[in-house]
Design a protein around this motif. Structure first.
Motif, PDB file in Angstrom:
ATOM      1  N   ARG A  51      10.726   1.437   2.718  1.00  0.00           N
ATOM      2  CA  ARG A  51      10.950   2.988   2.952  1.00  0.00           C
ATOM      3  C   ARG A  51      11.356   3.717   1.844  1.00  0.00           C
ATOM      4  O   ARG A  51      10.738   5.035   1.696  1.00  0.00           O
ATOM      5  N   LEU A  52      11.937   3.122   0.845  1.00  0.00           N
ATOM      6  CA  LEU A  52      12.327   3.943  -0.285  1.00  0.00           C
ATOM      7  C   LEU A  52      11.100   4.137  -1.234  1.00  0.00           C
ATOM      8  O   LEU A  52      10.858   5.081  -1.957  1.00  0.00           O
ATOM      9  N   VAL A  53      10.274   3.036  -1.248  1.00  0.00           N
ATOM     10  CA  VAL A  53       9.086   3.073  -2.077  1.00  0.00           C
ATOM     11  C   VAL A  53       7.895   4.187  -1.771  1.00  0.00           C
ATOM     12  O   VAL A  53       7.507   4.893  -2.302  1.00  0.00           O
ATOM     13  N   SER A  54       8.123   4.135  -0.140  1.00  0.00           N
ATOM     14  CA  SER A  54       6.977   5.103   0.419  1.00  0.00           C
ATOM     15  C   SER A  54       7.452   6.750   0.058  1.00  0.00           C
ATOM     16  O   SER A  54       6.789   7.660   0.135  1.00  0.00           O
ATOM     17  N   ILE A  55       8.867   6.898  -0.104  1.00  0.00           N
ATOM     18  CA  ILE A  55       9.287   8.290  -0.487  1.00  0.00           C
ATOM     19  C   ILE A  55       8.675   8.986  -2.018  1.00  0.00           C
ATOM     20  O   ILE A  55       8.412   9.708  -1.979  1.00  0.00           O
ATOM     21  N   VAL A  56       8.586   8.062  -2.833  1.00  0.00           N
ATOM     22  CA  VAL A  56       7.843   8.163  -3.945  1.00  0.00           C
ATOM     23  C   VAL A  56       6.514   9.005  -3.658  1.00  0.00           C
ATOM     24  O   VAL A  56       5.982   9.583  -4.313  1.00  0.00           O
ATOM     25  N   THR A  60       4.538  12.651  -4.043  1.00  0.00           N
ATOM     26  CA  THR A  60       3.306  12.881  -4.968  1.00  0.00           C
ATOM     27  C   THR A  60       2.545  13.795  -4.003  1.00  0.00           C
ATOM     28  O   THR A  60       1.905  14.709  -4.660  1.00  0.00           O
ATOM     29  N   TYR A  61       2.314  13.508  -2.701  1.00  0.00           N
ATOM     30  CA  TYR A  61       1.598  14.199  -1.875  1.00  0.00           C
ATOM     31  C   TYR A  61       2.034  15.519  -1.131  1.00  0.00           C
ATOM     32  O   TYR A  61       1.167  16.427  -0.668  1.00  0.00           O
ATOM     33  N   ASN A 235      -7.711  11.098   8.418  1.00  0.00           N
ATOM     34  CA  ASN A 235      -8.149   9.828   7.779  1.00  0.00           C
ATOM     35  C   ASN A 235      -7.430   9.896   6.697  1.00  0.00           C
ATOM     36  O   ASN A 235      -6.764   8.592   6.315  1.00  0.00           O
ATOM     37  N   THR A 236      -6.797  10.925   5.971  1.00  0.00           N
ATOM     38  CA  THR A 236      -5.904  10.626   4.768  1.00  0.00           C
ATOM     39  C   THR A 236      -4.401  10.009   5.047  1.00  0.00           C
ATOM     40  O   THR A 236      -3.789   9.455   4.522  1.00  0.00           O
ATOM     41  N   PHE A 237      -3.756  10.708   6.384  1.00  0.00           N
ATOM     42  CA  PHE A 237      -2.570  10.267   7.088  1.00  0.00           C
ATOM     43  C   PHE A 237      -2.814   8.720   7.340  1.00  0.00           C
ATOM     44  O   PHE A 237      -1.842   8.218   6.728  1.00  0.00           O
ATOM     45  N   CYS A 238      -3.864   8.079   7.812  1.00  0.00           N
ATOM     46  CA  CYS A 238      -3.926   6.859   7.884  1.00  0.00           C
ATOM     47  C   CYS A 238      -4.416   5.986   7.002  1.00  0.00           C
ATOM     48  O   CYS A 238      -3.773   4.943   6.701  1.00  0.00           O
ATOM     49  N   PHE A 239      -5.037   6.498   5.820  1.00  0.00           N
ATOM     50  CA  PHE A 239      -5.044   5.772   4.389  1.00  0.00           C
ATOM     51  C   PHE A 239      -3.698   5.609   3.728  1.00  0.00           C
ATOM     52  O   PHE A 239      -3.274   4.384   3.450  1.00  0.00           O
ATOM     53  N   GLN A 240      -2.959   6.729   3.994  1.00  0.00           N
ATOM     54  CA  GLN A 240      -1.671   6.239   3.319  1.00  0.00           C
ATOM     55  C   GLN A 240      -0.894   5.657   4.074  1.00  0.00           C
ATOM     56  O   GLN A 240       0.132   4.756   3.508  1.00  0.00           O
ATOM     57  N   LEU A 241      -0.856   5.608   5.381  1.00  0.00           N
ATOM     58  CA  LEU A 241       0.119   4.888   6.301  1.00  0.00           C
ATOM     59  C   LEU A 241      -0.303   3.146   5.982  1.00  0.00           C
ATOM     60  O   LEU A 241       0.720   2.625   5.766  1.00  0.00           O
ATOM     61  N   GLY A 242      -1.629   2.985   5.593  1.00  0.00           N
ATOM     62  CA  GLY A 242      -1.843   1.544   5.227  1.00  0.00           C
ATOM     63  C   GLY A 242      -1.599   1.332   3.710  1.00  0.00           C
ATOM     64  O   GLY A 242      -0.825   0.206   3.313  1.00  0.00           O
ATOM     65  N   ASN A 243      -1.915   2.217   2.839  1.00  0.00           N
ATOM     66  CA  ASN A 243      -1.795   2.072   1.220  1.00  0.00           C
ATOM     67  C   ASN A 243      -0.548   1.995   0.901  1.00  0.00           C
ATOM     68  O   ASN A 243      -0.471   1.139  -0.187  1.00  0.00           O
ATOM     69  N   MET A 355      -5.249  21.408   2.239  1.00  0.00           N
ATOM     70  CA  MET A 355      -3.898  21.601   2.890  1.00  0.00           C
ATOM     71  C   MET A 355      -4.217  20.664   4.288  1.00  0.00           C
ATOM     72  O   MET A 355      -3.295  19.846   4.530  1.00  0.00           O
ATOM     73  N   LEU A 356      -5.126  20.903   5.003  1.00  0.00           N
ATOM     74  CA  LEU A 356      -5.523  20.331   6.216  1.00  0.00           C
ATOM     75  C   LEU A 356      -5.788  18.736   5.883  1.00  0.00           C
ATOM     76  O   LEU A 356      -5.249  17.842   6.691  1.00  0.00           O
ATOM     77  N   GLY A 357      -6.763  18.609   4.901  1.00  0.00           N
ATOM     78  CA  GLY A 357      -7.006  17.001   4.519  1.00  0.00           C
ATOM     79  C   GLY A 357      -6.149  16.454   3.994  1.00  0.00           C
ATOM     80  O   GLY A 357      -6.001  15.131   4.297  1.00  0.00           O
ATOM     81  N   TRP A 358      -5.166  17.090   3.178  1.00  0.00           N
ATOM     82  CA  TRP A 358      -4.212  16.171   2.391  1.00  0.00           C
ATOM     83  C   TRP A 358      -2.784  16.288   2.802  1.00  0.00           C
ATOM     84  O   TRP A 358      -1.969  15.625   2.430  1.00  0.00           O
ATOM     85  N   GLY A 359      -2.468  17.339   3.535  1.00  0.00           N
ATOM     86  CA  GLY A 359      -1.214  17.746   3.825  1.00  0.00           C
ATOM     87  C   GLY A 359      -0.568  16.788   4.665  1.00  0.00           C
ATOM     88  O   GLY A 359       0.780  16.808   4.489  1.00  0.00           O
ATOM     89  N   LEU A 360      -1.063  16.037   5.456  1.00  0.00           N
ATOM     90  CA  LEU A 360      -0.478  15.065   6.249  1.00  0.00           C
ATOM     91  C   LEU A 360      -0.095  13.670   5.368  1.00  0.00           C
ATOM     92  O   LEU A 360       0.312  12.555   6.089  1.00  0.00           O
ATOM     93  N   ILE A 361      -0.452  13.456   4.105  1.00  0.00           N
ATOM     94  CA  ILE A 361      -0.248  12.063   3.324  1.00  0.00           C
ATOM     95  C   ILE A 361       1.050  11.851   3.439  1.00  0.00           C
ATOM     96  O   ILE A 361       1.381  10.784   3.530  1.00  0.00           O
ATOM     97  N   PRO A 362       1.870  12.933   2.829  1.00  0.00           N
ATOM     98  CA  PRO A 362       3.364  12.402   3.043  1.00  0.00           C
ATOM     99  C   PRO A 362       4.031  11.624   4.380  1.00  0.00           C
ATOM    100  O   PRO A 362       4.473  11.002   4.118  1.00  0.00           O
ATOM    101  N   LEU A 363       3.570  12.372   5.419  1.00  0.00           N
ATOM    102  CA  LEU A 363       3.972  11.867   6.448  1.00  0.00           C
ATOM    103  C   LEU A 363       3.291  10.403   6.774  1.00  0.00           C
ATOM    104  O   LEU A 363       3.945   9.486   7.352  1.00  0.00           O
ATOM    105  N   GLY A 364       2.037  10.371   6.567  1.00  0.00           N
ATOM    106  CA  GLY A 364       1.447   9.095   6.477  1.00  0.00           C
ATOM    107  C   GLY A 364       2.110   7.888   5.670  1.00  0.00           C
ATOM    108  O   GLY A 364       2.231   6.829   6.106  1.00  0.00           O
ATOM    109  N   ALA A 365       2.661   8.336   4.566  1.00  0.00           N
ATOM    110  CA  ALA A 365       3.392   7.492   3.406  1.00  0.00           C
ATOM    111  C   ALA A 365       4.680   7.146   4.218  1.00  0.00           C
ATOM    112  O   ALA A 365       5.084   5.863   4.289  1.00  0.00           O
ATOM    113  N   LEU A 366       5.438   7.816   4.800  1.00  0.00           N
ATOM    114  CA  LEU A 366       6.732   7.692   5.456  1.00  0.00           C
ATOM    115  C   LEU A 366       6.515   6.869   6.537  1.00  0.00           C
ATOM    116  O   LEU A 366       7.097   5.833   7.035  1.00  0.00           O
ATOM    117  N   ALA A 367       5.395   7.097   7.604  1.00  0.00           N
ATOM    118  CA  ALA A 367       5.153   6.495   8.612  1.00  0.00           C
ATOM    119  C   ALA A 367       4.771   4.962   8.184  1.00  0.00           C
ATOM    120  O   ALA A 367       5.240   4.124   8.917  1.00  0.00           O
TER     121      ALA A 367
END
Length: 405
Positions: A51-56, A60-61, A235-243, A355-367
């Protein structure tokens, strides 16, 4: 034979300015690749909590969500080349600060998150300006080729050359990869500053709010690009969710060391490199619609498979295929935007799209951090793959109708 020589002489060629941009991208990408490999390794030395690693990663995004729209308006009203090199100069300073703090053992998760946000803010400006400036220096028939070359050098630097360098430098001294990235930013900025400026007619720009609204309205009315932007967001939300948990999956579950992790990223980059080299030919042979759908369907299958990888060889192979089809998607969609959107609106429309394409990446990271914490380090990728599959099924009829028109 003489006719063939005449045809080759009259074919449009990529300009010297383009190749300066290409070299700047390559130099910066190597430093960024080293940084990308070193940051999660540094974060893991501070904490093992996903969870803390995902904050960084989220920090970024986050600028893509908060700053993309005003950045697009800036790109359309100011010198795009100047915005690019100044953004890189500021990034050089930020990464130099990280190197100094790391050398003196003053790094923490909050410090990493704050500096990551600063770097991300500069990246928003730079990326919007870089995509908007390309049609100024490249003839329209060469856009697929130019974007392919850009994707190749970015992949080589960020995923093929940079990660092994970053992980090896990290093993020698923790601060070294960050110093290397700072130097690459500075050199890239110096190269970009030599690009010729395109003379633009002096016009009275509307207020910032009106300029942003113009970009929003243009994209909202274009069904194909609007659908691609929303699909990219999922897709970027899902990419960061996994990555976001990949470093933990590789180093804890599959027992890779720091140099091994860098080599894993480099091996995965082979797919992206091949994608950049052959994508223009594939698009020409398959057509843009078929290429897009093939890339999206393959991504769904790959994501499910990554979480089930029994060893690092299978993991690396799946990541390589993922890099190939992701590169194919990127080249097609970027070229579409550059070809369709008017130049005077390209910065703003790009900013809304990103913004639409990359804006959800932070939420994907936290998820992703939460899913990994609750269900294990293998779970995020299959969850992301299922979500990507659902989104593709919803969007596919719209994509097919819009692109056939």
């Amino acid at each position: 034979m003489a006719r063939n020589m005449t045809q080759r002489e009259t074919e449009p060629r990529l300009s010297k300015d383009y190749w300066r941009l290409w070299w700047a991208t390559g130099i910066n990408s190597v430093g960024d690749g080293a940084f990308t490999a070193a940051v999660p390794l540094l974060a893991v030395t501070v904490t093992r909590d996903p969870r803390l690693v995902s904050i960084v990663s989220a920090a970024t995004y986050l600028p893509w969500l908060l700053l993309s729209l005003p950045a697009g308006a800036l790109v359309d009203r100011h010198d795009r080349v100047a915005l690019m090199w100044r953004a890189q100069a500021i990034q050089a300073l930020i990464v130099a600060v990280i190197a100094v703090l790391t050398a003196f053992g003053q790094i923490s998760i909050p410090v990493l998150a704050i500096t990551a946000f600063g770097l991300g803010a500069c990246t928003v400006v730079f990326a919007n300006a870089a995509q908007a400036v390309l049609p100024d220096i490249v003839a329209e028939p060469l856009l697929h080729k130019a974007n392919g070359h850009q994707q190749v050098i970015t992949t080589v630097g960020m995923q093929f050359a940079g990660p092994p360098v970053g992980s090896l430098l990290f093993a020698v001294a923790v601060a070294l990869p960050f110093g290397a990235d700072a130097a690459s930013f500075a050199l890239s900025a110096a190269l970009l500053a030599t690009l010729r400026r395109r003379r633009r007619e002096r016009i009275e720009h509307p207020p910032m709010r009106t300029a942003i609204a113009d970009g929003l309205r243009w994209l909202a009315r274009h069904r194909l690009l609007r659908t691609l932007a929303i699909l990219l967001g999922v897709n970027t939300f899902c990419f960061q969710l996994g990555n976001v948990s990949l470093v933990l999956l590789a180093t804890q579950t599959l027992r890779l060391d720091a140099p091994g992790y860098g080599l894993l990223l480099a091996g995965a980059a082979i797919g992206g490199l091949l994608g950049g080299l052959v994508s223009a030919r594939l698009v020409q042979r398959m057509g843009e619609l078929s290429a897009l759908l093939a890339a999206l369907i393959t991504n769904v299958v790959i994501f499910i498979g990554i979480g089930l990888s029994p060893n690092v060889i299978v993991l690396g192979a799946l990541l390589a295929v993922n890099g190939f089809v992701t590169t194919l998607w990127n080249i097609v969609t970027v070229s579409l935007r550059q070809r369709i959107v008017p130049s005077e609106l390209l910065g703003r429309v790009n900013s809304v799209y990103r913004m639409l394409g990359w804006g959800l990446i932070p939420l994907g990271a936290l998820a992703g951090g939460l899913v990994a914490h609750l269900f294990g380090l293998r779970a995020p990728y299959p969850v992301a793959g299922v979500l990507r599959g659902i989104a593709l099924l919803v969007a596919m009829p719209v994509l097919i109708r819009a692109m056939r028109r």
